[in-house]
Structure formats: structure tokens, C-alpha cells
Design a protein around this motif. Structure first.
Motif, short mmCIF file in Angstrom:
data_model
loop_
_atom_site.label_atom_id
_atom_site.label_comp_id
_atom_site.label_asym_id
_atom_site.label_seq_id
_atom_site.Cartn_x
_atom_site.Cartn_y
_atom_site.Cartn_z
N PHE A 119 0.82 -1.21 0.00
CA PHE A 119 0.00 0.00 0.00
C PHE A 119 0.85 1.26 0.00
O PHE A 119 0.59 2.22 -0.73
CB PHE A 119 -0.93 -0.01 1.22
CG PHE A 119 -1.94 -1.12 1.18
CD1 PHE A 119 -2.73 -1.32 0.07
CD2 PHE A 119 -2.09 -1.98 2.26
CE1 PHE A 119 -3.66 -2.35 0.02
CE2 PHE A 119 -3.01 -3.01 2.23
CZ PHE A 119 -3.80 -3.19 1.10
N LEU B 157 1.30 3.99 -3.19
CA LEU B 157 1.10 5.42 -2.97
C LEU B 157 2.33 6.20 -3.42
O LEU B 157 2.23 7.23 -4.11
CB LEU B 157 0.82 5.69 -1.49
CG LEU B 157 0.70 7.16 -1.08
CD1 LEU B 157 -0.42 7.85 -1.85
CD2 LEU B 157 0.49 7.29 0.42
N TYR C 125 -6.40 7.12 -5.23
CA TYR C 125 -5.80 6.07 -4.40
C TYR C 125 -6.07 6.34 -2.92
O TYR C 125 -6.51 5.45 -2.18
CB TYR C 125 -4.29 6.00 -4.65
CG TYR C 125 -3.60 4.95 -3.82
CD1 TYR C 125 -3.46 3.65 -4.29
CD2 TYR C 125 -3.12 5.24 -2.54
CE1 TYR C 125 -2.85 2.67 -3.51
CE2 TYR C 125 -2.53 4.27 -1.76
CZ TYR C 125 -2.38 2.99 -2.26
OH TYR C 125 -1.79 2.03 -1.49
N PHE D 8 -8.30 4.12 -0.32
CA PHE D 8 -7.67 3.57 0.89
C PHE D 8 -8.50 3.94 2.13
O PHE D 8 -8.74 3.09 3.00
CB PHE D 8 -6.25 4.11 1.03
CG PHE D 8 -5.46 3.49 2.15
CD1 PHE D 8 -4.80 2.29 1.94
CD2 PHE D 8 -5.39 4.08 3.40
CE1 PHE D 8 -4.07 1.69 2.97
CE2 PHE D 8 -4.68 3.50 4.43
CZ PHE D 8 -4.01 2.30 4.21
N PHE E 35 -11.47 -1.67 -3.53
CA PHE E 35 -10.14 -2.24 -3.32
C PHE E 35 -9.36 -2.29 -4.63
O PHE E 35 -8.14 -2.04 -4.65
CB PHE E 35 -10.25 -3.65 -2.73
CG PHE E 35 -8.93 -4.28 -2.40
CD1 PHE E 35 -8.24 -3.94 -1.23
CD2 PHE E 35 -8.35 -5.21 -3.26
CE1 PHE E 35 -7.01 -4.52 -0.94
CE2 PHE E 35 -7.13 -5.78 -2.97
CZ PHE E 35 -6.46 -5.44 -1.80
N LEU F 247 -7.15 0.62 -5.71
CA LEU F 247 -5.81 0.79 -5.14
C LEU F 247 -4.72 0.41 -6.14
O LEU F 247 -3.57 0.78 -5.97
CB LEU F 247 -5.67 -0.05 -3.87
CG LEU F 247 -6.58 0.34 -2.70
CD1 LEU F 247 -6.43 -0.64 -1.56
CD2 LEU F 247 -6.27 1.76 -2.22
#
Length: 232
Positions: free
Chosen positions: A164, A168, A188, A192, A210, A213
Motif C-alpha cells: 500500500f 502510494l 488512491y 484507501f 479495493f 488501489l
């Protein structure tokens, strides 16, 4: 006896051409992986067995209910994570200047590490499915919790956050370099945060959010093919 000058020149010309062809091939494979990974993840999330709550018993029950659906979802997620990790490694090649280079490189490495680790954890769906089918559900739930609470398990499952954070950083790095817009970073972050509040029984909503992402990978894949088309 020395080789004729024209032979040496011809050999020198062939080597860069061959290297350039190999480079183009790998970039195109990487672009395909960047797009295929998010698509496989979306398919895997859309086939996840519905789950009533986030309790262990309900999780195992959902996996044990339909073997075909559980296995289909697990295999799609497994290969989606692997393909996405491989694609992430070619993203730094999109950066031409210094802006965003190190951020993108960190994001690519962290994302690849996290995604590859989680891809192995998907195997949990198989054994949880089996114990849910062959044992009383309360016992199956205790076994599942016991495995998750094993002393060294956090060294594996804890790497999920690398994915994650990496995605990012990768998204922000591409935006800073001008390869992509900041809108994808905003999407994004929104996805999240949304994942923390969407009830788990809304299976398809959770799956769709999800999957967002992994948008930075898909955007990078599109940019890769755009670059290749422009260079052709």
C-alpha cells in the motif's frame, strides 16, 4: 590478422539494434503486466465469496460455502498480485528526469515486495476452505486464529503494508515527474480511506473500491504503451 573495418562496424551496429529490440520487448511485456495485474485483481475481488461479517467464523464459512468460487477468486488474486509486482519493476523506466525518480523507485520496490508476499498468503483460502468443510465451524475458526496469531506470522503478513505504501509512493512519484496526474494519487487515497468504512458484507462495493488501489499500475501501463507508440 585483424578483421576488416567494415565487419567491425557492422557488428557494432547490430549489437545496439538487438539490445534496443530486447528493451522494447521487455517494456511491452511490462506494460501488459501493469494492465493485466489490476484487471486480474478486479476479477478476483468480484468473485470473492460473500461474507456476513469480519469475524473469523464468518470468513471461514464464506470460503467453505462454494469451493469453485473460492478457488477461482484465490487463483485470480494470486496471479494478479504476481503480475502486478512484476509490472511495478518497470515503472521507474518511465521517469526521464530527476523529479520523482527516487520516490518512484522506492514505490516500485516496496510495492513488488508487498504484492509478492501477499500472493503467497492467498493459499490460506484453500486450507481455510477445507477445514471449514471438514471440521465443526467453531474448531475451524480456532485453527484459523491460531495460525494467524503465530509468533512469526507478522513478519509475513505485516509486509502487506509495503504494497500500500509502495503504490502510494509510486503514484506520487509518477505525478511529480509529470508522467501522470495527481488525480490518480487522490483516487488512491480516497479508496484507501473508504476501505476502512465500507461494511464487509457489501462484497462487490468492497471489491470495486479495493481494485482502485491498483490504479497507479494500470495508469503506468497505459503510459508505457503511449511511450512505445510515440517512439515507433
Amino acid at each position: 590478422m585483424t578483421a576488416p573495418a567494415h565487419t567491425a562496424t557492422a557488428t557494432t551496429d547490430v549489437v545496439p539494434e538487438t539490445a534496443d529490440q530486447a528493451g522494447r520487448f521487455l517494456r511491452r511485456v511490462g506494460g501488459c503486466a501493469l494492465i493485466a495485474g489490476p484487471l486480474l485483481m478486479f476479477a478476483g475481488m468480484m468473485t470473492c465469496p460473500p461474507q456476513s461479517s469480519d469475524s473469523t467464523v464468518d470468513y471461514v464459512t464464506s470460503l467453505a460455502r462454494d469451493s469453485v468460487l473460492t478457488e477461482l477468486s484465490a487463483i485470480l488474486l494470486h496471479y494478479g498480485l504476481i503480475v502486478g509486482a512484476l509490472g511495478a519493476m518497470v515503472v521507474p523506466g518511465l521517469i526521464r528526469g530527476r523529479k520523482g525518480r527516487w520516490l518512484t523507485m522506492f514505490g516500485a520496490l516496496a510495492a513488488a515486495l508487498g504484492l509478492l508476499n501477499v500472493s503467497g498468503a492467498v493459499r490460506d483460502d484453500w486450507w481455510r476452505m477445507v477445514i471449514g468443510q471438514q471440521l465443526p465451524m467453531d474448531i475451524a475458526g480456532r485453527i484459523s486464529d491460531t495460525v494467524d496469531w503465530s509468533a512469526f506470522m507478522p513478519l509475513w503478513s505485516g509486509t502487506e503494508m509495503f504494497a500500500f505504501v509502495g503504490l502510494l509512493a509510486l503514484s506520487a512519484g509518477l505525478a511529480r515527474a509529470g508522467v501522470a496526474g495527481w488525480w490518480q494519487t487522490a483516487v488512491y487515497l480516497g479508496a484507501f480511506v473508504a476501505m476502512m468504512f465500507i461494511p464487509i458484507h457489501l462484497t462487490y462495493v468492497v471489491g470495486g473500491v479495493f481494485s482502485m488501489l491498483f490504479l497507479p499500475l494500470a495508469v503506468a501501463g497505459v503510459r508505457t504503451f503511449q511511450r512505445e507508440r510515440a517512439a515507433a
